[in-house]
Design a protein around this motif. Structure first.
Motif, PDB file in Angstrom:
ATOM      1  N   ALA A   1       0.623  -1.209  -0.055  1.00 53.40           N
ATOM      2  CA  ALA A   1       0.108   0.094  -0.004  1.00 53.40           C
ATOM      3  C   ALA A   1       0.853   1.139   0.130  1.00 53.40           C
ATOM      4  CB  ALA A   1      -0.771   0.154   1.227  1.00 53.40           C
ATOM      5  N   LEU A   2       0.188   2.291  -0.542  1.00 54.35           N
ATOM      6  CA  LEU A   2       1.015   3.494  -0.454  1.00 54.35           C
ATOM      7  C   LEU A   2       1.315   3.986   0.893  1.00 54.35           C
ATOM      8  CD1 LEU A   2      -0.966   5.658  -3.126  1.00 54.35           C
ATOM      9  CD2 LEU A   2       1.684   4.976  -3.189  1.00 54.35           C
ATOM     10  N   ASP A   3       2.459   4.508   1.330  1.00 49.45           N
ATOM     11  CA  ASP A   3       2.722   5.163   2.789  1.00 49.45           C
ATOM     12  C   ASP A   3       2.181   6.612   2.647  1.00 49.45           C
ATOM     13  OD1 ASP A   3       3.833   6.334   4.932  1.00 49.45           O
ATOM     14  OD2 ASP A   3       5.827   5.092   4.705  1.00 49.45           O
ATOM     15  N   PHE A   4       1.036   6.902   3.250  1.00 49.10           N
ATOM     16  CA  PHE A   4       0.351   8.190   3.214  1.00 49.10           C
ATOM     17  C   PHE A   4       1.191   8.973   4.149  1.00 49.10           C
ATOM     18  CE2 PHE A   4      -2.951   5.432   1.472  1.00 49.10           C
ATOM     19  CZ  PHE A   4      -3.379   6.505   0.464  1.00 49.10           C
ATOM     20  N   ASP A   5       1.750   8.663   4.864  1.00 50.69           N
ATOM     21  CA  ASP A   5       2.878   9.437   5.804  1.00 50.69           C
ATOM     22  C   ASP A   5       3.790  10.163   5.167  1.00 50.69           C
ATOM     23  OD1 ASP A   5       1.121   9.120   8.152  1.00 50.69           O
ATOM     24  OD2 ASP A   5       2.380   7.455   8.761  1.00 50.69           O
ATOM     25  N   ALA A   6       4.604   9.298   4.146  1.00 46.70           N
ATOM     26  CA  ALA A   6       5.565   9.659   3.322  1.00 46.70           C
ATOM     27  C   ALA A   6       4.906  10.725   2.141  1.00 46.70           C
ATOM     28  CB  ALA A   6       6.231   8.622   2.535  1.00 46.70           C
ATOM     29  N   LEU A   7       3.681  10.225   1.653  1.00 52.51           N
ATOM     30  CA  LEU A   7       3.056  11.257   0.743  1.00 52.51           C
ATOM     31  C   LEU A   7       2.867  12.750   1.283  1.00 52.51           C
ATOM     32  CD1 LEU A   7       0.189   9.152  -1.194  1.00 52.51           C
ATOM     33  CD2 LEU A   7       2.410  10.215  -2.153  1.00 52.51           C
ATOM     34  N   ARG A   8       2.292  12.650   2.369  1.00 45.49           N
ATOM     35  CA  ARG A   8       2.340  13.897   2.987  1.00 45.49           C
ATOM     36  C   ARG A   8       3.477  14.793   3.213  1.00 45.49           C
ATOM     37  NH1 ARG A   8      -1.893  11.111   5.812  1.00 45.49           N
ATOM     38  NH2 ARG A   8      -0.525  10.278   7.218  1.00 45.49           N
ATOM     39  N   GLY A   9       4.699  14.253   2.981  1.00 44.05           N
ATOM     40  CA  GLY A   9       5.851  14.737   3.281  1.00 44.05           C
ATOM     41  C   GLY A   9       6.342  15.131   1.743  1.00 44.05           C
ATOM     42  N   GLY A  10       5.898  14.455   0.862  1.00 44.09           N
ATOM     43  CA  GLY A  10       6.107  14.841  -0.551  1.00 44.09           C
ATOM     44  C   GLY A  10       6.913  13.804  -1.071  1.00 44.09           C
ATOM     45  N   ARG A  11       7.047  12.439  -0.400  1.00 42.20           N
ATOM     46  CA  ARG A  11       7.674  11.453  -1.010  1.00 42.20           C
ATOM     47  C   ARG A  11       6.715  10.308  -1.438  1.00 42.20           C
ATOM     48  NH1 ARG A  11      12.597   9.190   2.326  1.00 42.20           N
ATOM     49  NH2 ARG A  11      12.686   7.939   0.194  1.00 42.20           N
ATOM     50  N   LEU A  12       6.960   9.575  -2.694  1.00 41.69           N
ATOM     51  CA  LEU A  12       6.227   8.345  -2.986  1.00 41.69           C
ATOM     52  C   LEU A  12       7.095   7.176  -2.443  1.00 41.69           C
ATOM     53  CD1 LEU A  12       3.867   7.073  -4.351  1.00 41.69           C
ATOM     54  CD2 LEU A  12       5.468   6.983  -6.345  1.00 41.69           C
ATOM     55  N   ARG A  13       6.489   6.371  -1.494  1.00 39.91           N
ATOM     56  CA  ARG A  13       6.647   5.355  -0.946  1.00 39.91           C
ATOM     57  C   ARG A  13       5.922   4.265  -0.659  1.00 39.91           C
ATOM     58  NH1 ARG A  13      11.709   5.916   3.474  1.00 39.91           N
ATOM     59  NH2 ARG A  13      12.131   3.889   2.555  1.00 39.91           N
ATOM     60  N   PHE A  14       6.142   3.019  -0.418  1.00 35.18           N
ATOM     61  CA  PHE A  14       5.128   1.816  -0.413  1.00 35.18           C
ATOM     62  C   PHE A  14       5.514   1.029   1.004  1.00 35.18           C
ATOM     63  CE2 PHE A  14       5.216   2.812  -4.641  1.00 35.18           C
ATOM     64  CZ  PHE A  14       3.915   2.598  -5.078  1.00 35.18           C
ATOM     65  N   ARG A  15       4.613   0.351   1.538  1.00 31.43           N
ATOM     66  CA  ARG A  15       4.508  -0.281   2.675  1.00 31.43           C
ATOM     67  C   ARG A  15       4.043  -1.815   2.319  1.00 31.43           C
ATOM     68  NH1 ARG A  15       0.899   2.720   6.693  1.00 31.43           N
ATOM     69  NH2 ARG A  15       1.491   0.964   8.150  1.00 31.43           N
ATOM     70  N   ALA A  16       4.803  -2.694   3.118  1.00 29.07           N
ATOM     71  CA  ALA A  16       4.080  -4.139   3.199  1.00 29.07           C
ATOM     72  C   ALA A  16       3.066  -4.211   4.294  1.00 29.07           C
ATOM     73  CB  ALA A  16       5.271  -5.160   3.580  1.00 29.07           C
ATOM     74  N   MET A  17       1.894  -4.682   4.015  1.00 31.87           N
ATOM     75  CA  MET A  17       0.844  -4.669   4.807  1.00 31.87           C
ATOM     76  C   MET A  17       0.474  -6.125   5.361  1.00 31.87           C
ATOM     77  SD  MET A  17       0.126  -1.778   4.810  1.00 31.87           S
ATOM     78  CE  MET A  17      -1.234  -1.275   5.825  1.00 31.87           C
ATOM     79  N   GLY A  18       1.237  -7.050   4.932  1.00 27.72           N
ATOM     80  CA  GLY A  18       1.179  -8.428   5.534  1.00 27.72           C
ATOM     81  C   GLY A  18       1.653  -8.817   6.827  1.00 27.72           C
ATOM     82  N   ASP A  19       1.295  -9.840   7.147  1.00 21.60           N
ATOM     83  CA  ASP A  19       2.089 -10.428   8.494  1.00 21.60           C
ATOM     84  C   ASP A  19       2.885 -11.498   8.262  1.00 21.60           C
ATOM     85  OD1 ASP A  19       2.608 -11.443  11.127  1.00 21.60           O
ATOM     86  OD2 ASP A  19       0.673 -11.134  11.882  1.00 21.60           O
ATOM     87  N   PRO A  20       4.270 -11.778   8.704  1.00 27.31           N
ATOM     88  CA  PRO A  20       4.986 -12.827   8.284  1.00 27.31           C
ATOM     89  C   PRO A  20       4.359 -13.939   8.712  1.00 27.31           C
ATOM     90  CG  PRO A  20       6.251 -10.751   9.207  1.00 27.31           C
ATOM     91  CD  PRO A  20       4.870 -10.481   9.223  1.00 27.31           C
ATOM     92  N   ALA A  21       3.744 -13.880   9.912  1.00 28.24           N
ATOM     93  CA  ALA A  21       3.124 -15.380  10.412  1.00 28.24           C
ATOM     94  C   ALA A  21       2.050 -16.132   9.422  1.00 28.24           C
ATOM     95  CB  ALA A  21       2.290 -15.055  11.822  1.00 28.24           C
ATOM     96  N   GLU A  22       1.584 -15.038   8.610  1.00 25.93           N
ATOM     97  CA  GLU A  22       0.807 -15.404   7.456  1.00 25.93           C
ATOM     98  C   GLU A  22       1.302 -16.482   6.389  1.00 25.93           C
ATOM     99  OE1 GLU A  22      -2.746 -12.248   6.942  1.00 25.93           O
ATOM    100  OE2 GLU A  22      -0.735 -11.427   6.335  1.00 25.93           O
ATOM    101  N   CYS A  23       2.676 -16.518   6.311  1.00 25.28           N
ATOM    102  CA  CYS A  23       3.350 -17.253   5.492  1.00 25.28           C
ATOM    103  C   CYS A  23       2.986 -18.818   5.886  1.00 25.28           C
ATOM    104  CB  CYS A  23       4.758 -16.948   5.671  1.00 25.28           C
ATOM    105  SG  CYS A  23       5.344 -15.368   4.937  1.00 25.28           S
TER     106      CYS A  23
END
Length: 420
Positions: A306-328
């Motif tokens: 998902a987009l990192d909206f905190d980074a967007l508010r700071g003018g940067r485009l970044r992404f975040r991993a939203m899953g949980d390693p336990a789900e593997c």
């Protein structure tokens, strides 16, 4: 060589003294390289990288945008012209709520060397709200690309189209006749991958990692890099099956994770099926399977992304991993899981398919590379990293004992990716 942009063209403005006579050549499929299909419009053509049947069967907006962006597509011809003009109407993208993206770039190559670079003004505008996903299309005018002061001699010309702008080609004008380029004995390299293969964040269309490799190896590139859409779709495999090619590579993994599309139970048979379909049309061609390059946010953490909206508010485009390693444990996919499974699948199949090969994507971009050249948005390489990936791929795949080395041997002394 001086590129300029104009929104209108007046043939009399440059020929009032009678010294120059403009020749308009219809832009048709026979001048194109790298496209699998063309769509005829009222004023020109739009190159496509997937066949019409696919576009009719599956109308997903992201796929439609990616396959119509002419990554790797170029006009190729031979001429003595000193001036080349192209009327085109791009579709530019504005992501509301995200940092602005630069205009698409056109590269002019003469006899394989960069001779000019420019963008087309005007065009349609597709405005996409990153918060809501809503899109608005605003029609726009045709623009003109112009390259002048070109050498007055017979030469091979390639005009590479932007990898990130849908492009309607309207008219091609020159001050000398043109004829379609001859491909000679060049082999065809057919490649499929994600937005990294499409060229995301590369400086220009001829400097994506795949285009740099094609220039080094002197092969004709058909690039089916589809941003966000390297998802083991059977219709993509069928398009590859039906496309004449001498060398084939498939880079898979990242989109399956960031879309959280399937679990390991579905992934394994989907890979086998994709390879089976490709092999139906190319039973003995060298076929290379490439696993993902390093992507730290998804090495051990599954998707979705998902987009990192905190980074967007700071003018940067970044992404975040939203899953949980336990789900593997339930079969969710990560980069490491995909690499392990792809390596296993290729080992299994290679026992009966000696022309099937595997390349670990971390050999192209790994931990040491990330420390030196981090991914700006956590997904996509920058221009310098595209060059590094290209250099590594050329060395590992097209030289020495690489899987494509036996098919093509560049002249001695030409072992580096060309500078631009």
């Amino acid at each position: 060589m001086a590129p300029v942009n104009r929104t209108m063209f007046d043939p009399l403005a440059d020929s009032a003294d009678g010294a120059r006579h403009w020749i308009t050549t219809p832009v048709t499929a026979h001048l194109l390289r790298g496209a699998l299909d063309v769509e005829h419009t009222e004023q020109g053509i739009v190159p496509h990288r997937l066949p019409a049947k696919v576009r009719q069967q599956f109308t997903d907006g992201r796929l439609a945008m990616a396959e119509a962006q002419p990554c790797g597509v170029r006009l190729a011809f031979r001429t003595r012209a000193t001036v080349i003009e192209l009327d085109a109407r791009p579709t530019k993208h504005l992501y509301v709520g995200a940092p602005p993206r630069p205009d698409g770039v056109y590269d002019l190559l003469i006899d394989g060397l960069l001779a000019g670079r420019a963008s087309v003004l005007g065009g349609h505008l597709l405005s996409i709200d990153v918060n809501t996903g809503l899109a608005e299309h605003r029609p726009g005018p045709i623009g003109t690309l112009r390259f002048s002061d070109l050498p007055e001699r017979a030469k091979n010309v390639e005009l590479w189209l932007p990898y990130n702008e849908i492009t309607e080609l309207v008219a091609l004008r020159t001050d000398a006749p043109i004829e379609p380029a001859s491909d000679g004995d060049r082999k065809v390299w057919l490649h499929h991958g994600s937005s990294i293969s499409q060229g995301s964040n590369a400086a220009s269309p001829s400097t994506t990692w795949a285009a740099l490799v094609a220039a080094f190896a002197r092969v004709n590139l058909i690039n089916l890099g589809l941003g966000g859409s390297a998802l083991l779709d059977p219709f993509t495999a069928r398009a590859m099956r039906d496309t004449p090619a001498d060398l084939i590579s498939i880079k898979m993994g990242i989109n399956l994770v960031n879309a959280d599309l399937m679990r390991l139970r579905a992934f394994t048979p989907a890979v086998h099926s994709f390879l089976d379909i490709v092999r139906d049309g190319h039973p003995t061609a060298p076929l290379l399977v490439i696993s993902p390059i390093l992507c730290p946010i998804h090495e051990d953490t599954p998707g979705p992304s998902a987009l990192d909206f905190d980074a967007l508010r700071g003018g940067r485009l970044r992404f975040r991993a939203m899953g949980d390693p336990a789900e593997c444990a339930d079969g969710k996919l990560t980069m490491k899981i995909i690499r392990d499974e792809l390596a296993r699948i290729v080992r299994q199949r290679a026992a009966e398919d000696p022309n099937l090969h595997y390349l670990d994507g971390r050999a192209l971009y790994g931990e040491a590379d990330f420390a030196e050249l981090p991914l700006p948005d956590d997904f996509h390489p920058d221009a310098a990293t595209h060059r590094r990936i290209g250099e590594r791929f050329a060395k590992l795949v097209f030289t020495a004992n690489g899987p494509f080395a036996a098919v093509h041997h560049p002249p001695s002394g030409e072992r580096n990716v060309p500078s631009t």
